[in-house]
Design an enzyme around this catalytic site. Sequence first.
Site, short mmCIF file in Angstrom:
data_model
loop_
_atom_site.label_atom_id
_atom_site.label_comp_id
_atom_site.label_asym_id
_atom_site.label_seq_id
_atom_site.Cartn_x
_atom_site.Cartn_y
_atom_site.Cartn_z
N LYS A 52 0.84 -1.21 0.00
CA LYS A 52 0.00 0.00 0.00
C LYS A 52 0.87 1.25 0.00
O LYS A 52 0.62 2.21 -0.73
CB LYS A 52 -0.94 -0.01 1.22
CG LYS A 52 -2.08 -1.03 1.06
CD LYS A 52 -2.82 -1.31 2.36
CE LYS A 52 -3.81 -2.46 2.15
NZ LYS A 52 -4.47 -2.92 3.38
N GLN A 96 -4.54 -1.59 9.60
CA GLN A 96 -4.41 -2.91 8.97
C GLN A 96 -4.99 -4.00 9.87
O GLN A 96 -4.63 -4.11 11.04
CB GLN A 96 -2.92 -3.18 8.67
CG GLN A 96 -2.67 -4.47 7.92
CD GLN A 96 -3.34 -4.50 6.54
OE1 GLN A 96 -3.22 -3.58 5.77
NE2 GLN A 96 -4.07 -5.58 6.27
N ASP A 119 -11.35 2.89 3.98
CA ASP A 119 -11.73 1.48 3.81
C ASP A 119 -13.26 1.34 3.71
O ASP A 119 -13.75 0.27 3.36
CB ASP A 119 -11.26 0.65 5.02
CG ASP A 119 -9.90 -0.01 4.78
OD1 ASP A 119 -9.60 -0.30 3.61
OD2 ASP A 119 -9.18 -0.23 5.77
#
Length: 286
Positions: A52, A96, A119
């Site tokens: 990422k 994460q 997200d």
Amino acid sequence: MAKLIDGKAVAAEIRAKIALEVAELIHHGVTPGLAVVIVGDDPASRTYVNNKKKACEQAGIYSEEYALPATASQNEIMDLVAKLNAKKDINGILVQSPLPDGLNEEAVVEAIDPEKDVDAFLPSNVGRIMIGNHHFLPCTPAGIIELLRSENIEIEGKDCVVIGRSNIVGKPMAMLLLHNNGTVTICHSKTKNLKEVCRRADILVAAVGKPKFVTADMVKPGAVVIDVGMDRDENGKLCGDVDFANVAKTASYITPVPGGVGPMTIAMLLRNTVAAAKRQSGMAKP
Ligand code: NAP
């Protein structure tokens, strides 16, 4: 033999477009910024975070990593999220998953400012997706819709079957297919006659987390098969939820693992970070 949907190539194209958009934003004084929080030393999480960060760098997006030890307390993580919420140069925050045992992941995610929830995991953003008025789309399902678009695969009127009902993949996937006028069935571990239900699908999305779970007899000849799984086979090799070698003989389109859905998830994260930066700087279209 099914045509491969090349997620790597589609993602590269999208990322190149995002890089141009970022350059334009920077020209107007706005540099999109993403903060990635990783807790503990899970090797898979480390790889995802590295990928990422690298993708951000290539697109011109500013990124910061916050690596906390597995011993970090809930309060420390919550304090960090609060600090990132207030940081002007950070438009998106990603924690994460999974967090180490003993930590309340839901509480951490819910502490993120909804405007920085790239997200799209927060209840308010999930609700927005449900009513079709989203700020951000969840990365993996949004990436799958883009993959279907890249091959001009119609969703409207199609029988779509999603195996899996997780909050991050299965449920939002079903919702996006529905918004695209698919007729959607969601399957899970309690579904009866799974094989028969799957065989009705024109578009079959597998998000189960079990290696080679979808076998050729579960797939209607000519169906489009999307494999979300990131599993390990009996030799420890990365594979998907679909028995690729056999299903590819009967499907019309199929995504490989690796190189299918995975790269799209990262591309969509970049897209959401840019969208967040535009919204926060007042540059988003109303
Ligand atoms: P998850 O939370 O474990 O959900 C798995 C789903 O599969 C559950 O809804 C479960 O049903 C269902 N299931 C399990 N066994 C089943 C069976 N025998 N028959 C029918 N349904 C069954 O997993 P997830 O987070 O959605 O992830 C799924 C897979 O996608 C994993 O391999 C993950 O690594 C991968 N993934 C990939 C990406 C990417 O970017 N490529 C992103 C996210 C996830 P119940 O609800 O009844 O338990």
